[in-house]
Design an enzyme around this catalytic site. Sequence first.
Site, PDB file in Angstrom:
ATOM      1  N   LYS A   1     -36.252  21.188  19.579  1.00  0.00           N
ATOM      2  CA  LYS A   1     -37.213  22.091  20.197  1.00  0.00           C
ATOM      3  C   LYS A   1     -37.380  22.080  21.629  1.00  0.00           C
ATOM      4  CE  LYS A   1     -40.032  21.837  16.097  1.00  0.00           C
ATOM      5  NZ  LYS A   1     -41.257  21.084  15.474  1.00  0.00           N
TER       6      LYS A   1
ATOM      7  N   LYS B   1     -28.401  16.368  19.509  1.00  0.00           N
ATOM      8  CA  LYS B   1     -29.093  17.216  18.379  1.00  0.00           C
ATOM      9  C   LYS B   1     -29.620  18.381  18.714  1.00  0.00           C
ATOM     10  CE  LYS B   1     -33.581  15.171  18.176  1.00  0.00           C
ATOM     11  NZ  LYS B   1     -34.612  14.492  17.581  1.00  0.00           N
TER      12      LYS B   1
ATOM     13  N   LYS C   1     -37.899  10.380  25.482  1.00  0.00           N
ATOM     14  CA  LYS C   1     -38.966  11.593  25.870  1.00  0.00           C
ATOM     15  C   LYS C   1     -39.556  11.094  27.156  1.00  0.00           C
ATOM     16  CE  LYS C   1     -40.253  13.703  21.226  1.00  0.00           C
ATOM     17  NZ  LYS C   1     -41.298  13.766  20.512  1.00  0.00           N
TER      18      LYS C   1
HETATM   19  P1  AMP Z   1     -39.843  17.785  14.838  1.00  0.00           P
HETATM   20  O1  AMP Z   1     -39.013  19.077  15.420  1.00  0.00           O
HETATM   21  O2  AMP Z   1     -39.638  16.644  15.793  1.00  0.00           O
HETATM   22  O3  AMP Z   1     -41.565  17.682  14.498  1.00  0.00           O
HETATM   23  O4  AMP Z   1     -39.123  17.368  13.398  1.00  0.00           O
HETATM   24  C1  AMP Z   1     -39.372  17.523  12.176  1.00  0.00           C
HETATM   25  C2  AMP Z   1     -38.418  17.089  11.127  1.00  0.00           C
HETATM   26  O5  AMP Z   1     -37.252  17.770  11.427  1.00  0.00           O
HETATM   27  C3  AMP Z   1     -38.136  15.736  11.084  1.00  0.00           C
HETATM   28  O6  AMP Z   1     -37.794  15.359   9.773  1.00  0.00           O
HETATM   29  C4  AMP Z   1     -36.615  15.653  11.954  1.00  0.00           C
HETATM   30  O7  AMP Z   1     -36.288  14.465  11.468  1.00  0.00           O
HETATM   31  C5  AMP Z   1     -36.229  17.014  11.521  1.00  0.00           C
HETATM   32  N1  AMP Z   1     -34.973  17.379  12.595  1.00  0.00           N
HETATM   33  C6  AMP Z   1     -35.471  17.548  13.959  1.00  0.00           C
HETATM   34  N2  AMP Z   1     -34.381  18.016  14.466  1.00  0.00           N
HETATM   35  C7  AMP Z   1     -33.437  17.883  13.923  1.00  0.00           C
HETATM   36  C8  AMP Z   1     -32.162  18.033  13.736  1.00  0.00           C
HETATM   37  N3  AMP Z   1     -31.141  18.496  15.089  1.00  0.00           N
HETATM   38  N4  AMP Z   1     -31.095  17.724  12.858  1.00  0.00           N
HETATM   39  C9  AMP Z   1     -31.851  17.470  11.593  1.00  0.00           C
HETATM   40  N5  AMP Z   1     -33.045  17.136  11.282  1.00  0.00           N
HETATM   41  C10 AMP Z   1     -33.925  17.532  12.270  1.00  0.00           C
END
Ligand code: AMP
Length: 335
Positions: free
Chosen positions: A201, A198, A113
């Site tokens: 967002k 991956k 990031k």
């Molecule tokens: P965040 O969007 O960073 O707040 O992530 C929230 C949750 O979603 C966390 O547990 C991440 O590990 C999971 N997560 C985010 N992106 C992915 C992805 N591409 N594949 C699997 N899990 C994800």
Amino acid sequence: MSKQRILSGVQPTGNLHLGNYIGAIRNWVEGQNQYENYFCVVDLHAITVPHNPATLAADSYTIAALYLACGIDLTYSTIFVQSHISAHSELAWLLNCITPLNWLQDMIQFKEKAVKQGENVGTGLLDYPVLMAADILLYQADKVPVGEDQKQHLELTRDIAVRLNHQFGNGQTILKLPEPLIRKEGARVMSLTDGTKKMSKSDPSELSRINLLDTKEAIAKKIKRCKTDPVRGLEFDNPERPECHNLLTLYMLLSGKSKSDVAAECQDMGWGQFKPLLTETVIQALQPIQEKYDRIMASKGYLESVLREGRQKAEAIANQTLAEVKAALGYSQPL
Ligand code: AMP
Ligand code: TRP
């Protein structure tokens, strides 16, 4: 014996996508009746990247409503907003003071990031995992269900807890060491436009992800345009075909079919046949979530009551842990 405790959270930055659902929330829902669960909307984490104050509050409500819409059941689970409980920020400060700087500089997500933000890297971005450790340790969580990308942050959380217990515990365990709970299948859902990255967002391309609130038309368009390869016959686990593996995995997880059934069903298919099948499966899987979401958002009072009760329940636990940590560090009681 009392149930083990779960804590997890998602940031209210942008829409939730299939990676968040499959990597995290779906697993919270599946296991929830076996545990005592706390799910927070981590809005303090959301300002570690540039954010919009005009939408932050509404975005947090959206995430809480999506937790419910995805099947989080208040019989087993408590939902709350991180910033409503000041113990999160306070414990983060105390933990900061026992966390070596180089532990944070080594975090992969920080490095990734930070590169994107160039010169403007905020201290909050570096410190983000300490706040996450505070989220988890405040609840003395046994298990933390997350996607693969959070594994390193969980290890750091354990290291911080070990250090605090060792330096200030006088032989007692003040903070419980949490275990990550990472599913093998779907722990890393990949981008639709590049099967080696991956789904995220923060990807500038909307075509790279399917959001839980996408319309049928948007879902169809994204799958139609997604990256594939020129090979006929679809297969799992071929490292030369990351997109193929990712799309089959999505189909498997959202249809509920087994891996061997999907492998057999798709082994002779071309993309022209598979894409409409995947489109229909994604639409069918998301439709009940979207309908429930609309019903919840139509009743703001209900959502507010969920978050108010959630805060009260969570805060009681958080404040107790915070008090124990402060006592161990030698603070006086407030007069
Ligand atoms: P965040 O969007 O960073 O707040 O992530 C929230 C949750 O979603 C966390 O547990 C991440 O590990 C999971 N997560 C985010 N992106 C992915 C992805 N591409 N594949 C699997 N899990 C994800
Ligand atoms: N860092 C997590 C992510 O980006 C979000 C998060 C913050 C979290 N606090 C947490 C996840 C506590 C689990 C437990 O995905």
